[in-house]
Design a protein around this motif. Structure first.
Motif, PDB file in Angstrom:
ATOM      1  N   ASP B 273      -9.496   6.431  -2.419  1.00  0.00           N
ATOM      2  CA  ASP B 273      -8.343   5.703  -1.887  1.00  0.00           C
ATOM      3  C   ASP B 273      -8.635   5.381  -0.425  1.00  0.00           C
ATOM      4  O   ASP B 273      -8.862   6.283   0.385  1.00  0.00           O
ATOM      5  N   LEU B 274      -8.659   4.086  -0.114  1.00  0.00           N
ATOM      6  CA  LEU B 274      -9.101   3.645   1.215  1.00  0.00           C
ATOM      7  C   LEU B 274      -8.012   3.684   2.282  1.00  0.00           C
ATOM      8  O   LEU B 274      -8.150   3.061   3.329  1.00  0.00           O
ATOM      9  N   LEU B 310      -5.859  -5.255  10.173  1.00  0.00           N
ATOM     10  CA  LEU B 310      -6.376  -3.891  10.026  1.00  0.00           C
ATOM     11  C   LEU B 310      -6.524  -3.531   8.541  1.00  0.00           C
ATOM     12  O   LEU B 310      -7.584  -3.071   8.088  1.00  0.00           O
ATOM     13  N   ASN B 311      -5.448  -3.749   7.801  1.00  0.00           N
ATOM     14  CA  ASN B 311      -5.404  -3.354   6.402  1.00  0.00           C
ATOM     15  C   ASN B 311      -6.484  -4.076   5.593  1.00  0.00           C
ATOM     16  O   ASN B 311      -7.184  -3.471   4.781  1.00  0.00           O
ATOM     17  N   ASP B 312      -6.630  -5.351   5.848  1.00  0.00           N
ATOM     18  CA  ASP B 312      -7.589  -6.144   5.095  1.00  0.00           C
ATOM     19  C   ASP B 312      -9.023  -5.765   5.454  1.00  0.00           C
ATOM     20  O   ASP B 312      -9.885  -5.639   4.580  1.00  0.00           O
ATOM     21  N   SER B 329      -4.736   2.509  -1.315  1.00  0.00           N
ATOM     22  CA  SER B 329      -5.657   1.712  -0.503  1.00  0.00           C
ATOM     23  C   SER B 329      -4.983   0.717   0.444  1.00  0.00           C
ATOM     24  O   SER B 329      -4.994  -0.491   0.243  1.00  0.00           O
ATOM     25  N   GLY B 330      -4.403   1.229   1.472  1.00  0.00           N
ATOM     26  CA  GLY B 330      -3.821   0.412   2.530  1.00  0.00           C
ATOM     27  C   GLY B 330      -3.464   1.327   3.680  1.00  0.00           C
ATOM     28  O   GLY B 330      -3.474   2.538   3.525  1.00  0.00           O
ATOM     29  N   ALA B 331      -3.184   0.763   4.824  1.00  0.00           N
ATOM     30  CA  ALA B 331      -2.813   1.614   5.959  1.00  0.00           C
ATOM     31  C   ALA B 331      -1.420   2.199   5.717  1.00  0.00           C
ATOM     32  O   ALA B 331      -0.517   1.485   5.298  1.00  0.00           O
ATOM     33  N   PHE B 332      -1.302   3.491   5.930  1.00  0.00           N
ATOM     34  CA  PHE B 332       0.015   4.127   5.803  1.00  0.00           C
ATOM     35  C   PHE B 332       0.770   3.988   7.126  1.00  0.00           C
ATOM     36  O   PHE B 332       0.179   4.095   8.194  1.00  0.00           O
ATOM     37  N   ILE B 333       2.082   3.808   7.014  1.00  0.00           N
ATOM     38  CA  ILE B 333       2.877   3.762   8.244  1.00  0.00           C
ATOM     39  C   ILE B 333       4.072   4.715   8.159  1.00  0.00           C
ATOM     40  O   ILE B 333       5.209   4.320   8.347  1.00  0.00           O
ATOM     41  N   VAL B 361       2.611  -6.373   4.376  1.00  0.00           N
ATOM     42  CA  VAL B 361       1.172  -6.583   4.515  1.00  0.00           C
ATOM     43  C   VAL B 361       0.358  -5.305   4.351  1.00  0.00           C
ATOM     44  O   VAL B 361      -0.852  -5.315   4.519  1.00  0.00           O
ATOM     45  N   CYS B 362       1.014  -4.200   4.076  1.00  0.00           N
ATOM     46  CA  CYS B 362       0.249  -2.974   3.852  1.00  0.00           C
ATOM     47  C   CYS B 362       1.011  -2.094   2.891  1.00  0.00           C
ATOM     48  O   CYS B 362       2.207  -2.216   2.753  1.00  0.00           O
ATOM     49  N   SER B 363       0.279  -1.232   2.169  1.00  0.00           N
ATOM     50  CA  SER B 363       1.042  -0.205   1.498  1.00  0.00           C
ATOM     51  C   SER B 363       1.438   0.766   2.598  1.00  0.00           C
ATOM     52  O   SER B 363       0.858   0.739   3.663  1.00  0.00           O
TER      53      SER B 363
END
Lengths: 89, 452
Positions: B273-274, B310-312, B329-333, B361-363
């Motif tokens: 998981d990225l 960033l996420n992409d 696989s996405g930046a966590f916030i 735009v992000c998970s």
């Protein structure tokens, strides 16, 4: 297993002697060694073979940390594959 | 032979920039544990988990020792429990949660995910019972994480489930109010939930997964931030390239650890998981990466664009570095788990509405957000519906993990401790969504062409 020992910190007399002393006592063979000053860090790198070491890995790491404290440097021993996987495709 | 520069770079990433493996998660199928007698089912569940995961923690620790990279969590995910428990006639599934808790305790993992139900199109009787059991289950266990999928792009949004989850979150908060409603930190409401996510609290072992599998979640916001410090003032092209390269290196480490764990445990490797997963520690924040890109404080205009880049770029770099990528696989916030997010909320630069925009735009959605205790179940459901709509329309995972802390108001501070962090209570709209939420029924699945 082959491991890389990283020594980072202020340069001083006796770093190589100190580290290789610990390794020799633990029957760890040094395969390659290099040192340089990089980005203001004294960096020493050793490639070692620890398959025939006389003490368990955990103990060897503890002894290296202790030696690092005595010399005022940070010492870390890691499996060679960590660096290979990160920097070699 | 490796160069000194390369060795030093890895050393610094781990020692100074908090690079770590966030979690090795073992997914275990419980599909052969169903039984008409709940007691027998629970015994089978306990026996299977403790047998399969017996060596999980020891192997994780051995890899950490040899490879010199911290492995923060060892965890377990299981088949959504509603599917397993419903073979029995029992109405209350709290005992199943307690069994999961006990099994997790025995093998030494800090979280076990899978007290879950997938109800995006409707409920089975097991789903109904499981969801009704969530508040008590979370108040009576330490390690169990619950999740409910209420929407998918293909099925639309189950608004009955959305409304119910608003009430379940409120009830969970009430039952765990003496610990700042910590139960809600272990409850995620999803749209388009992935079946192989290794991260808690939303992990479960999907029905398309093998008998047992190893999934690994990487981390490393600190390493990305440090890399960006070296390209300050450069154009976006350079910025994206730098993130990609760093993500590649971080992910290679994850791939190495995943393969090694898989080999030693004799369990197939599933996915990496990225996600960039922050922690409350200084220097391990996604918000600070956004600020490093040139945003004065996270939440200011430009934040969504920065996060999208960033996420992409993380995905592009990471995908190249791993044989199989999956999960979230996405930046966590997550607000309370990210030192920079917390600071931004305190400064007043980051609002709930901006966070909602960022989730486009992000998970993984509105995560670890503390709102006033008096927030109504319908307002929470409205929040869930909005997130589900974003996920549904954009073909992506979204989720809500929101914590209405009883007795707390805007300006108060809530402390969860550990990786869950701490957070100020954030303001939420005082205008009502009740009539909308109380309609019931389903929002139809969207059309997937004619996109504008």
């Amino acid at each position: 297993m082959r491991a890389i020992i990283t020594v980072i910190g202020q340069d001083r007399v006796g770093i190589i002697a100190g580290v290789s002393g610990v390794l020799a006592a633990a029957k760890v063979n040094i395969l390659d060694i290099s040192q340089t000053v990089l980005q203001e860090y004294f960096t020493m790198m050793m490639l070692v073979e620890i398959s025939n070491a006389s003490i368990p890995l955990e103990q060897l790491q503890a002894q290296l940390v202790e030696e690092g404290n005595r010399l005022g440097v940070t010492i870390k021993l890691q499996h060679e594959d960590v660096f290979k996987s990160m920097h070699r495709i | 032979m490796l160069t000194s520069y390369e060795v030093l770079e890895t050393f610094k990433m781990i020692e100074e920039e908090h690079l770590d493996i966030r979690t090795i998660t073992m997914g275990i199928s419980l599909r052969d544990c169903s039984h008409s007698d709940g007691k027998i089912a629970r015994q089978k569940i306990y026996d299977k988990i403790t047998r399969y995961a017996e060596n999980l923690v020891a192997v994780g620790e051995a890899i950490q020792l040899e490879y010199g990279i911290p492995i923060i969590n060892k965890r377990i995910s299981v088949t959504p429990l509603s599917m397993i428990a419903e073979a029995s006639d029992e109405e209350d599934y709290v005992k199943f949660a307690e069994t999961l808790d006990r099994a997790a305790d025995t093998v030494g993992v800090n979280f076990i995910g899978g007290f879950s139900a997938l109800v995006h199109k409707g409920y089975t009787k097991g789903d109904q019972r499981l969801i009704a059991s969530i508040p008590e289950a979370l108040s009576r266990t330490e390690r169990v994480c619950a999740s409910v999928n209420v929407a998918t792009t293909k099925a639309g949004i189950n608004m009955d489930a959305v409304a119910e989850m608003g009430r379940v979150i409120k009830e969970t908060a009430e039952l765990t109010k003496e610990r700042d409603a910590i139960g809600c930190a272990k409850l995620v409401v999803f749209a388009n939930v992935p079946e192989d996510n290794p991260f808690m609290a939303g992990a479960f072992h999907g029905v398309g997964e093998p008998e047992c599998v190893i999934n690994v979640g990487i981390s490393g916001p600190g390493a990305v931030k440090s890399a960006l410090e070296r390209v300050r003032g450069e154009r976006f092209d350079v910025l994206a390239e730098t993130v990609k390269k760093t993500a590649f290196k971080i992910t290679r480490m994850g791939q190495l650890v995943a393969q090694e764990a898989s080999r030693r445990l004799g369990v197939p490797f599933g996915i990496i998981d990225l996600s960039l997963a922050p922690t409350p520690a200084v220097g391990d924040s996604v918000a600070r990466i956004i600020e490093e890109m040139g945003i004065e404080s996270c939440g200011a205009p430009g934040t969504t664009a920065a996060l999208a880049l960033l996420n992409d770029a993380v995905k592009k770099g990471g995908t190249m570095a791993s044989s199989h990528v999956g999960g979230l696989s996405g930046a966590f916030i997550p607000v309370s788990e990210d030192e920079g997010m917390i600071a931004a909320v305190e400064k007043g630069s980051l609002s709930l509405e901006k966070l909602e925009a960022m989730t486009c735009v992000c998970s993984v959605g509105l995560d670890m957000i503390v709102v006033p205790g008096e927030t109504s179940a319908e307002t929470l459901a409205g929040l869930i519906a909005d997130q589900a709509a974003i996920g549904m329309i954009n073909n992506k995972t979204t989720a809500v993990r929101v914590i209405p802390v009883p007795g707390k108001n805007v300006g108060d501070w809530v402390e969860f401790g550990g990786l869950l962090g701490s957070s100020p209570v954030m303001p939420i709209s005082k205008f009502s969504s009740s009539d909308f939420i109380n309609r019931g029924g389903r929002i139809p699945a969207p059309i997937n062409s004619l996109k504008n």
